[in-house]
Write an enzyme that holds these catalytic residues in place. Structure first.
Site, mmCIF file in Angstrom:
data_model
loop_
_atom_site.group_PDB
_atom_site.id
_atom_site.type_symbol
_atom_site.label_atom_id
_atom_site.label_comp_id
_atom_site.label_asym_id
_atom_site.label_seq_id
_atom_site.Cartn_x
_atom_site.Cartn_y
_atom_site.Cartn_z
ATOM 1 N N GLY A 70 0.834 -1.202 0.000
ATOM 2 C CA GLY A 70 0.000 0.000 0.000
ATOM 3 C C GLY A 70 0.866 1.247 0.000
ATOM 4 O O GLY A 70 2.100 1.168 -0.057
ATOM 5 N N ALA A 105 -1.588 0.313 13.138
ATOM 6 C CA ALA A 105 -1.860 1.579 12.450
ATOM 7 C C ALA A 105 -3.307 1.970 12.697
ATOM 8 O O ALA A 105 -4.221 1.248 12.329
ATOM 9 C CB ALA A 105 -1.619 1.423 10.961
ATOM 10 N N TYR A 113 -15.476 3.365 10.010
ATOM 11 C CA TYR A 113 -14.008 3.294 9.966
ATOM 12 C C TYR A 113 -13.435 3.642 11.338
ATOM 13 O O TYR A 113 -12.623 2.898 11.905
ATOM 14 C CB TYR A 113 -13.498 4.249 8.885
ATOM 15 C CG TYR A 113 -12.002 4.278 8.742
ATOM 16 C CD1 TYR A 113 -11.262 3.097 8.665
ATOM 17 C CD2 TYR A 113 -11.323 5.488 8.664
ATOM 18 C CE1 TYR A 113 -9.885 3.131 8.521
ATOM 19 C CE2 TYR A 113 -9.942 5.534 8.513
ATOM 20 C CZ TYR A 113 -9.231 4.353 8.446
ATOM 21 O OH TYR A 113 -7.869 4.387 8.307
ATOM 22 N N LYS A 137 -11.499 1.030 13.869
ATOM 23 C CA LYS A 137 -10.131 1.300 14.322
ATOM 24 C C LYS A 137 -10.081 1.480 15.842
ATOM 25 O O LYS A 137 -9.094 1.111 16.489
ATOM 26 C CB LYS A 137 -9.580 2.536 13.612
ATOM 27 C CG LYS A 137 -9.149 2.242 12.190
ATOM 28 C CD LYS A 137 -7.969 1.297 12.196
ATOM 29 C CE LYS A 137 -7.453 0.956 10.832
ATOM 30 N NZ LYS A 137 -6.337 0.011 10.872
#
Ligand code: UDP
Length: 323
Positions: free
Chosen positions: A10, A117, A149, A153
């Site tokens: 990525g 991350a 999202y 996370k």
């Protein structure tokens, strides 16, 4: 040091691979190429210390083989990009939560340090300036896909902290603030590559909402150096760090600056959020990091401001002839 990077093909993963190899480390990457691209790491493949595997982290047998080989795991594999998240919330939640669960579980089995991350999105709708690692997360309601999202996370962060406290697993969490640089694609909605591609092809530059919302863009080189230095620091176990740039710019100003720097004939057009994303879309109006914690630990200090960042990315676009 031997390192494994999940999501290594990525945008961030490829730059991280490069920096680790420059430092003399051995790098293994695993990537399913869902949003990453083999082109991002093409220039590394002849390095004898670089090893790449195209597969998913859900292939646990393979992932375990890789984890056994390394000293530290940089877990970057995730569904990212607001556009992708709004369009595919199921994929976002499942990839992010299940993927991290698998990585932490296997890392714990072999007692390997893990870097997780995360994202500045977890600060959500909080209006505090700047965001400090100890602040509360203020996440919107589940009918608004965007927040899936942040929520996925946030769960990753809680799970990582749980492994640290309950099992003694060495983990460190990073919250990235709009990391930008060459190889980032506009395909998943990221603003800078989208605006530069539009400006270079003289197509309308699409500012969503009023353009008064601001972001603090951070150069990829600063992020990967900070990431490695903090991960390697013994005091980072069980800690959480913002990695960003302390200066913000509004999206409208960003569009004007890109238009000027590319000498583009593009018009700047405003598009309502509901047309750009989904009805009822909620944006974060301001997102500035407090970076004093990273500064205190490793003297983290971003080297490039927005103009230099844009100059570098524009040059990269031109050299790759993205048009
Ligand atoms: N944005 C925009 N035009 C675009 C893409 C994004 O105006 O073509 C806006 C977006 O609505 C947000 C900001 O730029 O306010 C940053 O978007 P991005 O997706 O890059 O990152 P985010 O900070 O939202 O995660």
């Amino acid at each position: 040091m031997k390192c494994l990077i999940t999501g290594g093909a990525g945008f961030i993963g490829s730059h991280l691979s490069e920096e680790l190899l420059n430092r003399g480390d051995v790098v293994y990457i695993i990537d399913d190429l869902s949003t990453g691209s083999i082109k991002n790491v093409e220039h590394l493949k002849n390095n004898p210390r670089f090893h790449s595997v195209v597969d998913t982290i859900f292939n646990q047998e393979l992932l375990e083989d890789l984890i056994e080989k390394v000293d530290v795991i940089y877990h970057l594999a995730a569904a990212v990009g607001v556009k992708l998240i709004v369009e595919s919330p199921v994929r976002t939640i499942e990839t992010n939560i299940k993927g991290t669960e698998i990585v932490l579980n296997l890392a714990n089995k072999h007692n390997k340090k893990v870097m997780i991350a995360s994202t500045s999105e977890v600060y959500g709708k909080s209006t505090k300036v700047p965001f400090n690692e100890e602040d509360d997360m203020v996440i919107g309601q589940p009918k608004r896909g965007r927040w899936s999202y942040a929520c996925s996370k946030a769960i990753d962060e809680f799970l990582a902290m749980a492994y640290y406290h309950e099992k003694g697993l060495p983990v460190t969490i990073f919250r990235f603030f709009n990391t930008v640089g060459p190889r980032q694609t506009g395909r998943y909605g990221m603003v800078i590559p989208s605006f530069i591609a539009q400006a270079l092809s003289n197509k309308p530059i699409t500012v969503y909402g009023s353009g008064e919302q601001s972001r603090s863009f951070t150069w990829i080189g600063d992020v990967v150096r900070g990431l490695i230095d903090i991960t390697n620091h013994p005091k980072s176990n069980g800690e959480l760090y913002n990695l960003g740039h302390g200066k913000e710019i509004s999206i409208l100003k960003l569009a004007e600056l890109i238009k000027e720097m590319t000498k583009s004939k593009s018009k700047i057009v405003k598009i309502p959020y509901e047309k750009a994303y989904e009805s009822g879309f909620e944006d974060m109006m301001q997102r500035v990091p407090d970076i004093s914690k990273a500064h205190k630990l490793i003297n983290y200090s971003p080297t490039l401001d927005i103009k230099d960042i844009l100059q570098n990315i524009i040059e990269h676009f031109r050299s790759e002839s993205y048009l």
